[in-house]
Design a protein around this motif. Structure first.
Motif, PDB file in Angstrom:
ATOM      1  N   LEU A  27      -0.300  -0.812  -9.146  1.00 40.69           N
ATOM      2  CA  LEU A  27      -1.660  -1.334  -9.086  1.00 40.69           C
ATOM      3  C   LEU A  27      -2.648  -0.376  -9.754  1.00 40.69           C
ATOM      4  N   ILE A  28      -2.530   0.906  -9.446  1.00 38.33           N
ATOM      5  CA  ILE A  28      -3.442   1.891 -10.046  1.00 38.33           C
ATOM      6  C   ILE A  28      -3.219   1.975 -11.551  1.00 38.33           C
ATOM      7  N   LEU A  29      -1.972   1.942 -11.986  1.00 38.07           N
ATOM      8  CA  LEU A  29      -1.684   1.956 -13.421  1.00 38.07           C
ATOM      9  C   LEU A  29      -2.304   0.749 -14.107  1.00 38.07           C
ATOM     10  N   ASP A  30      -2.261  -0.407 -13.444  1.00 36.67           N
ATOM     11  CA  ASP A  30      -2.848  -1.619 -14.026  1.00 36.67           C
ATOM     12  C   ASP A  30      -4.362  -1.490 -14.150  1.00 36.67           C
ATOM     13  N   ILE A  31      -5.000  -0.903 -13.145  1.00 38.89           N
ATOM     14  CA  ILE A  31      -6.457  -0.704 -13.209  1.00 38.89           C
ATOM     15  C   ILE A  31      -6.808   0.213 -14.363  1.00 38.89           C
ATOM     16  N   VAL A  81       5.856  -8.770  -6.876  1.00 38.15           N
ATOM     17  CA  VAL A  81       5.534  -7.720  -5.906  1.00 38.15           C
ATOM     18  C   VAL A  81       5.097  -6.464  -6.651  1.00 38.15           C
ATOM     19  N   LEU A  82       3.960  -5.907  -6.261  1.00 40.14           N
ATOM     20  CA  LEU A  82       3.456  -4.668  -6.842  1.00 40.14           C
ATOM     21  C   LEU A  82       3.354  -3.605  -5.758  1.00 40.14           C
ATOM     22  N   ASP A  83       3.575  -2.354  -6.125  1.00 40.52           N
ATOM     23  CA  ASP A  83       3.300  -1.276  -5.186  1.00 40.52           C
ATOM     24  C   ASP A  83       1.997  -0.587  -5.591  1.00 40.52           C
ATOM     25  N   ARG A  84       1.592   0.408  -4.823  1.00 40.89           N
ATOM     26  CA  ARG A  84       0.311   1.063  -5.052  1.00 40.89           C
ATOM     27  C   ARG A  84       0.257   1.738  -6.430  1.00 40.89           C
ATOM     28  N   ASN A 108       0.826  -1.204   0.000  1.00 37.80           N
ATOM     29  CA  ASN A 108       0.000   0.000   0.000  1.00 37.80           C
ATOM     30  C   ASN A 108       0.868   1.266   0.000  1.00 37.80           C
ATOM     31  N   HIS A 109       2.006   1.194  -0.665  1.00 34.70           N
ATOM     32  CA  HIS A 109       2.949   2.302  -0.678  1.00 34.70           C
ATOM     33  C   HIS A 109       3.696   2.284  -2.003  1.00 34.70           C
ATOM     34  N   ALA A 110       4.405   3.353  -2.288  1.00 34.61           N
ATOM     35  CA  ALA A 110       5.280   3.391  -3.461  1.00 34.61           C
ATOM     36  C   ALA A 110       6.638   2.821  -3.080  1.00 34.61           C
TER      37      ALA A 110
END
Length: 414
Positions: free
Chosen positions: A98-102, A92-95, A73-75
């Motif tokens: 994740l938003i870019l993927d959405i 491993v993904l950061d926040r 839940n962080h950069a």
């Protein structure tokens, strides 16, 4: 895809709400959050962000629950992300990622896809080394000199060329919108933009006001394409253009703000902002603050604003209007889904339109094809924010048979 969610509490009051939001973001991306792991720290660990002990704990959870991905839940820095993937043996993904993927999943329009690709490439450019760890350094000795540096430089050059091409195409679309906006300004059209936190009900309110039929869902970033419609609000005001533009979220990636400059420009050129707030959310005040921070970043914090407290049916409130000490409307309480208070909101828009100075219509004196100084100032602000990873808002509209405007760009959330 089964995932573990990881959050570190650095003493912020909205930590719990932020973790709930991460869960919603994960589900919006098509991930099934199985485990949630939290920790408390005063500052991030330079190697693993959470520290080596907590990293081992996350690794045990990954193995025991059969998880495929870990979402922070962080950069994360490129080094932290690389170290965690080596230690955990899963992706491993950061926040930010994740938003870019959405956004990549939800992009429908041509321009939206261009904007997402630009944001992804800008993010990827800082992490190229992850894909070429075996080529990080050239080895010395006969027969051992590898193409490592050459490959990395080639990748950077290819990404740089693609970024330039995308920016050129988006700039062309930006200029088209400028022309359309000048035409609208010459007709003295009052412009209203809906802004607010994601899932605050902007699209539902937009549909209620304009009958536009925009896609609505109870999820974060349900739709990203921006839409505008012309609405007739009586003889005194005539037509106004209402745009369902931008949905914000905590720590909105700077790459997205920069890439979506064209989408965001409709906000910065609006005469009035309707800041839609989820009245039933326990963290609504923090969400208001987050939206105002982004508005300030894109140069739209000076535009008159009305807080629209939506979902009053869920909050147990009644439709009403509140005014400040200067008798100016400050808040309107509505339920877009039930239709309660919409007449009060329309009246508020009419009142603000009647009070707006003639100079608010920035192109009305543009008789010779030259824009006014105020427009030049806005463009200058946009350029400044682009240089600082900011973004400026814009949305294009094209007249239709029913005298409506429709714009497809890529950042809105409902």
């Amino acid at each position: 895809m089964r995932a573990a969610l990881v959050g570190v509490d650095f003493g912020h009051s909205d930590f719990a709400a932020s973790m709930e939001e991460l869960t919603l973001l994960s589900r919006s991306a098509g991930v099934d959050p199985i485990s949630t792991i939290t920790a408390k720290r005063s500052s991030p660990d330079s190697a693993y962000f959470v520290g080596s002990g907590k990293a081992d704990e996350i690794g045990d959870v990954v193995v025991n629950d059969g998880l495929e991905i870990v979402i922070f839940n962080h950069a994360l820095s490129p080094a932290q992300q690389r170290n965690l993937e080596k230690r955990l043996n899963v992706r491993v993904l950061d926040r930010t990622s994740l938003i870019l993927d959405i956004f990549a999943q939800r992009a429908k329009s041509h321009e939206g896809k261009l904007q997402v690709e630009l944001a992804q490439l800008q993010h990827l450019a800082t992490r190229l080394i992850r894909g070429w760890t075996h080529l990080e350094r050239q080895k010395g000795g006969i027969g051992l000199r590898g193409p490592g540096e050459t490959q990395l430089e080639t990748d950077r050059r290819l990404i740089g060329d693609r970024v330039k091409a995308l920016r050129a195409r988006l700039e062309k679309l930006h200029k088209q919108r400028e022309t359309q906006r000048r035409a609208r300004g010459r007709n003295h059209t009052f412009s209203v933009s809906l802004v607010g936190y994601t899932n605050a009900g902007k699209s539902t309110l937009f549909n209620a006001l304009t009958k536009a039929g925009v896609y609505v869902a109870d999820q974060l970033f349900a739709t990203l394409d921006t839409t505008s419609r012309r609405v007739y609000l009586g003889q005194e005001v005539g037509n106004v253009v209402i745009s369902d533009t931008v949905g914000f979220v905590r720590e909105l990636p700077h790459q997205l703000v920069a890439a979506f400059r064209a989408t965001l420009e409709e906000t910065i050129h609006a005469d009035l902002l309707l800041h839609v707030v989820d009245a039933a959310s326990p963290v609504r005040m923090e969400q208001i603050e987050q939206v105002n921070l982004v508005l300030k970043e894109i140069g739209a914090d000076h535009i008159p604003q009305i807080l629209v407290w939506n979902k009053i049916d869920a909050a147990g409130l009644e439709p009403s209007v509140e005014r400040d000490e200067y008798a100016t409307i400050s808040r309107v309480f509505v339920s877009a889904q039930k239709g309660s208070g919409l007449d009060l909101l329309r009246d508020a828009i009419v009142e603000m339109a009647k009070k707006a100075p003639a100079s608010a219509h920035r192109y009305q004196n543009d008789q010779n094809g030259e824009t006014q100084l105020q427009e030049d100032q806005f463009d200058g602000q946009c350029d400044q924010h682009d240089q600082h990873d900011g973004a400026a808002p814009d949305q294009a509209e094209e007249p239709g048979e029913d005298d409506r405007f429709s714009t497809h760009s890529k950042v809105g959330t409902r």
